[in-house]
Design a protein around this motif. Structure first.
Motif, PDB file in Angstrom:
ATOM      1  N   TRP A 127     -18.795  10.990 -71.712  1.00  0.00           N
ATOM      2  CA  TRP A 127     -18.364  11.703 -72.922  1.00  0.00           C
ATOM      3  C   TRP A 127     -19.528  11.969 -73.872  1.00  0.00           C
ATOM      4  CZ3 TRP A 127     -19.240   9.496 -77.672  1.00  0.00           C
ATOM      5  CH2 TRP A 127     -19.418   8.111 -77.730  1.00  0.00           C
ATOM      6  N   ALA A 178     -11.820  11.109 -74.080  1.00  0.00           N
ATOM      7  CA  ALA A 178     -12.327  10.422 -72.887  1.00  0.00           C
ATOM      8  C   ALA A 178     -11.546   9.156 -72.572  1.00  0.00           C
ATOM      9  CB  ALA A 178     -13.804  10.077 -73.080  1.00  0.00           C
ATOM     10  N   TRP A 196     -14.327  12.802 -79.336  1.00  0.00           N
ATOM     11  CA  TRP A 196     -14.732  12.757 -77.932  1.00  0.00           C
ATOM     12  C   TRP A 196     -14.274  11.451 -77.277  1.00  0.00           C
ATOM     13  CZ3 TRP A 196     -16.155  15.552 -73.951  1.00  0.00           C
ATOM     14  CH2 TRP A 196     -16.558  16.865 -74.190  1.00  0.00           C
ATOM     15  N   SER A 240     -14.854  14.835 -69.186  1.00  0.00           N
ATOM     16  CA  SER A 240     -14.875  13.370 -69.098  1.00  0.00           C
ATOM     17  C   SER A 240     -13.941  12.807 -68.037  1.00  0.00           C
ATOM     18  CB  SER A 240     -14.526  12.766 -70.471  1.00  0.00           C
ATOM     19  OG  SER A 240     -13.236  13.156 -70.881  1.00  0.00           O
TER      20      SER A 240
END
Length: 450
Positions: free
Chosen positions: A343, A370, A366, A336
């Motif tokens: 992401w 990110a 995530w 990312s």
């Protein structure tokens, strides 16, 4: 004769199961039910690795229920209709189910409640079955959820937890057709990871006993040791509910570092419960215009980026359906931020392979990595070389999953491009797909911040 239904979803156990406990104590007979819903088996979330773990867990749940005098009843179809039909056939007064936070779970609960109300039957939702503290049970002043982990953890740690429940002494079934326990291929077709862990409550309890019998005490000092593999590996069992998070926290109370990590799971569940769109939309957007590169994405997915620590993590995922928590941070930051790819592409790949992937933890972890989620330092970038030297100093983790570099001794394995070119070519290992400085400069320019 009174009859209740215990509808199993993500709570596939007999120990410390509020749903089964309440159903078994509220009526003379109980129908332990699992429904194979086409919305799940035919949906994008259904994947071979989780299907295999689910099949294991259902067979084990049936075996455990048989020891209590019952068995697992299996049906296929839309949940609300299946449950309502069974309730009508057996004059069921109450249906018990675990509360959950995904959009699908909310739709299922709403449809089930509405369908049961038509025949004046009651749905009882048990909100402390999947998490330790129910989502929404603790909130900050002036908001519906905590957006920062540390104040949430303080309140969560002080919250009185429900007691751990023993299995019912007996599960007495009415006369009912049990149905057929599904095999993996009945749930999802496709190849599974070669070293996939076994599912089921008995496997979970074996792991739990081992974990609490010593390793948990060293968690605070060893959890980031990639080669040492000193984590519990209980995440898949928490996802499928073959182990109770409440029982785990109760047993691990002597290790505040580990309990704090379990709290992250509850934290993400309460975020998703309050902000359901954060499963697909940025929780805190930065106006990112993500790059598009199928070539870079494929290299990352296959573990061919040229950065051994990243590739080791990605290959562990493909081999085991699981990845070390430190490796997840490294590979997530690399995708990312260093590659500056969306992401959601990483989250989708994890959903395709992780046995422990659920919407709350996968998507919001995530987002945290990110920098679009709850991280208070959204623009931090993890340097994979520095991370490798710190958490895999002798290169053991890399050599375990990247066999091409198996003959490279010590920390030199983390920077193979420094080896003679002829040697690197002989290994068949790729050169880096991006220079770290290039990736960092691109990310900072895109975010407009240092």
């Amino acid at each position: 004769m009174t009859v209740s239904i215990a509808l199993f979803t993500r709570d596939l156990r007999v120990h410390d199961n509020p749903v089964l406990h309440a159903a078994a104590t509220s009526a003379e007979h109980v129908i332990p039910l699992f429904v194979l819903d086409p919305a799940i088996t035919g949906g994008s979330f259904n994947r071979p690795n989780r299907a295999a773990f689910l099949a294991d867990s259902l067979h084990d749940l049936d075996a455990n229920l048989r020891e209590l005098g019952g068995r697992l009843v299996v049906r296929e179809g839309e949940v609300a209709e299946v449950v309502a039909t069974l309730a009508d056939e057996h004059d069921v007064a109450e249906v018990h189910v675990a509360g959950d936070v995904s959009a699908f779970a909310h739709r299922r609960e709403t449809a089930l409640r509405q369908r049961l109300q038509q025949s004046r039957r009651e749905l009882r939702v048990h909100d402390a079955s999947i998490t330790v503290v129910p989502p929404g049970a603790i909130t900050p002043s002036g908001n519906d959820h905590f957006a920062i982990f540390t104040p949430y953890y303080r309140r969560w740690a002080a919250e009185r937890k429900r007691p751990v429940l023993a299995p019912p002494e007996r599960v007495s079934l009415p006369k009912v057709r049990a149905g057929t326990l599904p095999k993996t291929a009945d749930i999802c077709t496709g190849d599974t990871a070669p070293d996939l862990p076994a599912g089921g409550e008995r496997a979970a309890r074996d792991l739990l006993r081992h974990w609490l019998d010593g390793p948990v005490d060293d968690y605070g000092s060893s959890n980031d040791d990639l080669a040492g593999d000193a984590t519990s590996r209980l995440s898949a069992h928490l996802h499928f509910g073959t182990l109770s998070a409440t029982e785990l926290v109760s047993g691990a109370h002597g290790s505040p570092e580990f309990v704090r990590q379990v709290c992250w799971r509850d934290f993400h569940h309460q975020v998703l419960a309050a902000r359901p769109k954060s499963s697909t939309q940025d929780y805190r957007g930065h106006g990112d215009r993500w790059r598009r590169s199928e070539k870079d994405l494929t290299a990352w997915q296959e573990g061919r980026t040229g950065y051994p620590i990243v590739d080791a993590g990605m290959r562990q995922l493909l081999r085991e359906g699981w990845m070390h928590n430190r490796a997840r941070l490294i590979v997530g930051s690399f995708l990312s931020k260093t590659l500056y790819l969306d992401w959601r592409l990483g989250a989708r790949h994890f959903l395709d392979h992780l046995v422990d992937a659920d919407v709350a933890n996968n998507q919001l972890n995530w987002q945290w990595v990110a920098g679009t989620g709850t991280d208070s330092r959204p623009n931090r970038v993890l340097n994979p070389i520095l991370q490798a030297k710190r958490y895999d100093p002798e290169g053991e983790y890399v050599r375990r999953y990247v066999p091409e570099l198996g003959k490279v001794a010590g920390a030199a394995v983390h920077e193979p491009w420094k080896l003679p070119e002829a040697m690197l070519k002989d290994f068949g290992y790729p050169k880096p797909i991006v220079e770290l400085k290039e990736g960092l400069d691109r990310f900072r320019a895109a975010r407009g911040k240092d």
